[in-house]
Design an enzyme around this catalytic site. Sequence first.
Site, PDB file in Angstrom:
ATOM      1  N   ASP A 253       0.823  -1.211   0.000  1.00  0.00           N
ATOM      2  CA  ASP A 253       0.000   0.000   0.000  1.00  0.00           C
ATOM      3  C   ASP A 253       0.857   1.262   0.000  1.00  0.00           C
ATOM      4  OD1 ASP A 253      -2.282  -1.651   0.189  1.00  0.00           O
ATOM      5  OD2 ASP A 253      -1.984  -1.810   2.353  1.00  0.00           O
TER       6      ASP A 253
ATOM      7  N   HIS B  11      -0.346 -14.773  13.343  1.00  0.00           N
ATOM      8  CA  HIS B  11       0.428 -13.583  13.701  1.00  0.00           C
ATOM      9  C   HIS B  11       1.654 -13.937  14.551  1.00  0.00           C
ATOM     10  CE1 HIS B  11       0.742  -9.211  14.469  1.00  0.00           C
ATOM     11  NE2 HIS B  11       1.190  -9.564  15.661  1.00  0.00           N
TER      12      HIS B  11
ATOM     13  N   GLY C 228      14.380  -2.722  12.038  1.00  0.00           N
ATOM     14  CA  GLY C 228      13.367  -1.725  11.739  1.00  0.00           C
ATOM     15  C   GLY C 228      11.974  -2.269  11.471  1.00  0.00           C
TER      16      GLY C 228
ATOM     17  N   SER D 166       8.464  -3.241  12.703  1.00  0.00           N
ATOM     18  CA  SER D 166       7.632  -3.034  13.886  1.00  0.00           C
ATOM     19  C   SER D 166       6.540  -4.097  13.989  1.00  0.00           C
ATOM     20  CB  SER D 166       7.004  -1.641  13.847  1.00  0.00           C
ATOM     21  OG  SER D 166       6.455  -1.425  12.560  1.00  0.00           O
TER      22      SER D 166
ATOM     23  N   GLN E 190       9.032  -9.136   1.534  1.00  0.00           N
ATOM     24  CA  GLN E 190       8.672  -8.138   0.525  1.00  0.00           C
ATOM     25  C   GLN E 190       9.318  -8.493  -0.808  1.00  0.00           C
ATOM     26  OE1 GLN E 190       8.577  -3.961   1.736  1.00  0.00           O
ATOM     27  NE2 GLN E 190       9.602  -4.631   3.602  1.00  0.00           N
TER      28      GLN E 190
ATOM     29  N   GLU F 282      27.556  -9.488  -8.519  1.00  0.00           N
ATOM     30  CA  GLU F 282      27.611 -10.954  -8.580  1.00  0.00           C
ATOM     31  C   GLU F 282      27.550 -11.429 -10.032  1.00  0.00           C
ATOM     32  OE1 GLU F 282      24.884 -12.955  -5.958  1.00  0.00           O
ATOM     33  OE2 GLU F 282      25.851 -12.167  -4.161  1.00  0.00           O
TER      34      GLU F 282
ATOM     35  N   HIS G 296      19.226 -14.078  -3.868  1.00  0.00           N
ATOM     36  CA  HIS G 296      20.076 -13.551  -4.933  1.00  0.00           C
ATOM     37  C   HIS G 296      19.862 -14.389  -6.193  1.00  0.00           C
ATOM     38  CE1 HIS G 296      23.149 -11.156  -2.348  1.00  0.00           C
ATOM     39  NE2 HIS G 296      21.908 -10.748  -2.218  1.00  0.00           N
TER      40      HIS G 296
ATOM     41  N   HIS H  71      21.016 -18.278  -4.727  1.00  0.00           N
ATOM     42  CA  HIS H  71      21.253 -18.607  -3.316  1.00  0.00           C
ATOM     43  C   HIS H  71      20.514 -17.627  -2.420  1.00  0.00           C
ATOM     44  CE1 HIS H  71      24.347 -15.744  -4.576  1.00  0.00           C
ATOM     45  NE2 HIS H  71      24.383 -15.311  -3.327  1.00  0.00           N
TER      46      HIS H  71
HETATM   47 ZN   LIG Z   1      24.794 -13.369  -3.161  1.00  0.00          ZN
HETATM   48 ZN   LIG Z   2      -0.933 -10.150  12.160  1.00  0.00          ZN
END
Ligand SMILES: [Zn+2]
Ligand SMILES: [Zn+2]
Length: 316
Positions: A38, A75, A121, A123, A130, A144, A243, A258
Amino acid sequence: MQVPLPTYVEDCYLCPGNRRVDGQRNPAYRQTFVFENDLPCVASNAPPARRPASPLYRSADARGFARVVCYTPRHDLTLAELDEARIEALLRVWQAQYAELGDHLDVAHVLIFENKGEVVGVSNPHPHCQIYATNFVFRTIESEARVSKRHLEKTGRILFQDVIDAERRDARRLLAENDSAIAFIPYFARYAYETYVAPKETHPNIAALSKSELRDLAAILKEVLVRFDNLWRTSFPYVMTLHQAPTDGGLYPSMHFHIEFHPPLRTPTLLKYLAGPEIGGGNFLSDTSPEEKAAELQAVSTVHYKQARRSKAAGR
Ligand SMILES: [Zn+2]
Ligand SMILES: [Zn+2]
């Protein structure tokens, strides 16, 4: 003592059925769940590149897709606590995402990564990773690709195969191995517990792995993650990155897919700070020996401490 997390949290934007920042509602998903971020750092409607203030400077627009993959509706779980079959299912999701996003003409590279833990980082502990599918190739992947290509031209061999050979010959830094997958702290590790997990056969990307290779990889991944958590009986923070070869239309026969783990902690309470040598000087100062750190990880159990505690409580 860590306070156990609830299995569902009402205001978690990743839990099933909950509303996210843009007002959309998550489905009542039961396995994995993939959605467009989002608050994306790259998107197809990215703002145009800044006009460079001097011909010395370069600027380009960063277009692409930013997605989030929830590993499980629970969760309170982490990747380390999912069973091998669930991890394997997640690997299949990564395969499909790499193939689908990499197919876009605009996408030169697919970066799949997980930041885990507050010290990096994050929270929200809801287990997720991601994906940044971008119209440019990330710097580390670019090096590489370049270095492995040079190695292939010079020696006729795959660089990562030579690394695996060296690690197996030495054996002190090996963490886990089965038929087709392997894990080790490389000789050249920068972080104390830096770990590579890889198939033994060379494949430029995860999508090229066979069913049995995927199963073997899931088993080794699980073992490494459990060892991490068991080391200090805590949820071990890390940055995990896949990677893989760029998807810019080039051929990358020298690239060996890898997974790299960069755990930021040296002890349960001591962060590896990037300071004078690293940020100021551009070289990485390693404060520990990879052989000692590998020995610590080799010495712990391969049964997750939470599972061991539950089995004990159940009288088994
Ligand atoms: Zn690598
Ligand atoms: Zn959750």
